[in-house]
Design an enzyme around this catalytic site. Structure first.
Site, PDB file in Angstrom:
ATOM      1  N   GLU A 353       0.829  -1.194   0.000  1.00 25.32           N
ATOM      2  CA  GLU A 353       0.000   0.000   0.000  1.00 25.32           C
ATOM      3  C   GLU A 353       0.872   1.256   0.000  1.00 25.32           C
ATOM      4  OE1 GLU A 353      -4.126  -1.188   2.373  1.00 25.32           O
ATOM      5  OE2 GLU A 353      -2.573  -0.046   3.420  1.00 25.32           O
ATOM      6  N   CYS A 354       0.662   2.141  -0.939  1.00 27.19           N
ATOM      7  CA  CYS A 354       1.235   3.478  -0.975  1.00 27.19           C
ATOM      8  C   CYS A 354       2.760   3.462  -0.826  1.00 27.19           C
ATOM      9  CB  CYS A 354       0.573   4.347   0.094  1.00 27.19           C
ATOM     10  SG  CYS A 354       0.768   6.127  -0.191  1.00 27.19           S
ATOM     11  N   GLY A 355       3.273   3.673   0.379  1.00 30.17           N
ATOM     12  CA  GLY A 355       4.717   3.632   0.569  1.00 30.17           C
ATOM     13  C   GLY A 355       5.310   2.302   0.174  1.00 30.17           C
ATOM     14  N   SER A 460      -0.982  -0.779  -4.553  1.00 25.51           N
ATOM     15  CA  SER A 460      -1.911   0.318  -4.788  1.00 25.51           C
ATOM     16  C   SER A 460      -1.538   1.533  -3.958  1.00 25.51           C
ATOM     17  CB  SER A 460      -3.346  -0.108  -4.445  1.00 25.51           C
ATOM     18  OG  SER A 460      -3.490  -0.243  -3.031  1.00 25.51           O
TER      19      SER A 460
END
Length: 595
Positions: A353-355, A460
């Site tokens: 996720e993200c990072g 994502s």
């Protein structure tokens, strides 16, 4: 301490008393005041269960440090009312107080009707409100502010205010006088302007406690400041126990799993799920981690900055964080980056996720510096001065979703609600990629898609909540379990093939060994017989030495028959010399040879 134990016993039967801390607007200091209250009460021996309203990771990390207990998020946009009530009831069971920090201002929220505001959350939970007011530059004007907040929704009980960033004793006295004259809202404390109480902020909000060099000492200092300037007893006395009817309704109607362990498979070996948790990565909802454990996972924490290799894993979850601030340190750990790339490209089920997505890209570019990352994702994460995606998102699942449907008896939602907050974009991604979701609200990876699918990886920018109806943990674990079963089946098949091959090899080797022993025995017998016969018939001398062909066992019968047959010996049916008689034949006598 005895009063604390009595309160805990009462809370165990009726539910912990609840109190919500809010403000007129963001950056009023409510996080500092809330964690100061939590730490001060914890120092008194009270069990304080903290909650944070909305999608947030950083504030809950500080609140968890202050209270010594995990802090849980309450999000009216992602969860229904019954699920929120159930989360508070379960997490605060046995605590002396449920302390909830709001986000932004008391009446701020996504919905026009305020249905997901802090005020709505306070009303849902039956929690009185303490307003933290940034008093800089205010005197008489503070009265209409408080009166307006009271009048806007009469169903909200504003139990008192805490004045923050007060300019001095004279300023404080004026503010108290105004509020006492124009309102019936008591002043519960006045916190003086103090640079030591300020917590640094940056692009995603407060600096996380894992990056603070002396976080524990700072929290203790804030607790002392709050305890000396706020009436802790009066604040705590405002807290209100939940109504029994509301608690009973939540127990029977909550959409949150009644027991997360039902999603697990206790008869199977635990799934070893790696969790990247360090200074670079720390954005995890505690109830999501609890759901992983309850679903049959053994959580194995990984330090991406220090660990040189991956442990044995069945799956991997890399949450959000600040990889951009640790980019150089991540680049300086090529051993782990290589291990991550090889594991993911080798099929390790992974959710990023993200990072986590940024870590798996080719590089991270920030402030004109590029740092090499894992390189599983064929694109670069580029930081920008303004947010690329921020707020709630709505996603629609595509056929590329790698996670199988959950085994739990919960229908899959047609639309997935989640949230995003990222200053990074993913640039240079080749066309033709597969995505798990279409973005209907928000930005995601490219404004239209999110959830890049490569190998067994789903990466994502959106953050999911397991308890918000998505139940992503069940589906991710189902993928991990399916991949592990397939791998084990493949290993078993390979082991069978290897075993059969080894058995065939062993039989062939045994056959060859037996044949070689028989050949050597034949040659040895032939030599012995020939020498014995030669010794008797030729005075101890053989007609000729055994040639190389005979020594090698090639056509012994043909060679023996081609040589003169010694007296007293005859070729056998197997090409060996066989003695006929041990008596020496007289000269000129015919030697009879037995066929």
């Amino acid at each position: 301490m005895s009063s604390g134990r009595g309160a805990a016993a009462k809370a165990a039967t009726t539910g912990a008393p609840r109190l919500l801390v809010s403000a007129a607007h963001k950056s009023s200091g409510k996080t500092t005041v809330t964690l100061g209250l939590a730490a001060a009460w914890a120092a008194q021996g009270l069990a304080v269960q903290c909650f944070k309203k909305g999608p947030d990771y950083i504030d809950p990390m500080w609140l968890a440090l202050a209270s010594g207990r995990p802090c849980y998020n309450l999000d009216p946009h992602l969860s229904d009312a019954a699920a929120i009530e159930e989360r508070v009831r379960r997490s605060a069971a046995g605590a002396d107080l449920a302390l909830i920090e709001g986000n932004k201002g008391l009446y701020d929220g996504l919905a026009l009707d305020g249905s997901n505001s802090n005020a709505a959350l306070a009303r849902l939970l039956g929690a009185p409100v303490v307003l933290v007011l940034d008093a800089r530059g205010m005197t008489r004007g503070i009265a209409p502010l408080v009166l307006g907040y009271q009048a806007f929704d009469r169903n909200i009980k504003i139990g008192g205010v805490i004045l923050n960033r007060v300019g001095g004793a004279r300023h404080e006295s004026k503010l108290r006088a105004v509020l006492e004259h124009y309102t019936d809202v008591p002043v519960l404390g006045a916190v003086a302007e103090d640079a030591r109480l300020a917590l640094a902020e940056r692009h995603l909000g407060l600096v996380p406690c894992v990056e603070h060099d002396s976080a524990t000492a700072w929290v203790a200092e804030v607790a002392r400041a709050i305890a000396s300037q706020v009436d802790l007893g009066r604040v705590r006395a405002l807290a209100q126990a939940p109504a029994e009817a509301a608690t009973a309704t939540a127990t029977t109607t909550a959409s949150w799993p009644a027991d997360d362990r039902a999603a697990g498979t206790p008869t199977q070996p635990p799934l070893r799920i790696g969790i990247a948790r360090d200074r670079a990565f720390g954005f995890y909802y505690p109830d999501d981690l609890e759901a992983l454990a309850a679903g049959g996972a053994e959580l194995v924490f990984i330090d991406t900055l220090a660990d040189q290799r991956l442990p044995v894993l069945d799956g991997l979850f890399i949450g959000g964080g600040f990889p951009e601030t640790c980019a150089e340190a991540l680049e300086d750990n090529p051993a782990l980056r290589t291990a991550l790339r090889e594991a993911i490209e080798g099929g390790l089920p992974t959710y990023a996720e993200c990072g986590g997505l940024m870590l798996l890209a080719r590089s991270i570019r920030w402030h004109d510096r590029s740092s090499e990352m894992v390189g599983v994702i064929p694109a670069d994460a580029v930081m920008h001065a303004r947010p690329v995606g921020r707020g709630y998102v709505q996603l629609a699942e595509t056929g590329a979703m790698p996670w199988p449907a959950s085994d739990a008896a919960v229908p899959l939602p047609g639309k997935v609600r989640a949230h995003e907050f990222h200053y990074a974009s993913l640039e240079g991604l080749p066309p033709g990629q597969r995505f798990a979701w279409r973005v209907e609200r928000g930005h995601g990876i490219d404004g239209r898609h999110d959830g890049l699918v490569l190998h067994n990886l789903l990466a994502s920018f959106s953050h999911l909540r397991h308890g918000a109806g998505v139940r992503w943990v069940d589906r991710f674990l189902a993928q991990v379990r399916r991949v592990r079963e397939a791998r084990r089946a493949g290993e078993a098949f390979k082991a069978r093939e290897t075993g059969e091959a080894r058995a065939t090899c062993a039989a062939r080797s045994a056959y060859d060994d037996a044949r070689e022993r028989g050949r050597k025995a034949s040659v040895s017998d032939a030599r012995a017989t020939r020498r014995a016969a030669a010794a008797r018939g030729e005075g101890g001398k053989s007609h000729e030495p055994l040639d190389a062909d005979t020594a090698a066992g090639s056509a012994p019968a043909a060679q023996d028959n081609a040589r003169p047959t010694p007296v007293g010996a005859a070729p056998s049916a197997h090409g060996r010399l066989r003695l006929v008689s041990s008596a020496r034949a007289p000269a000129g006598a015919r030697t009879r040879v037995r066929a």
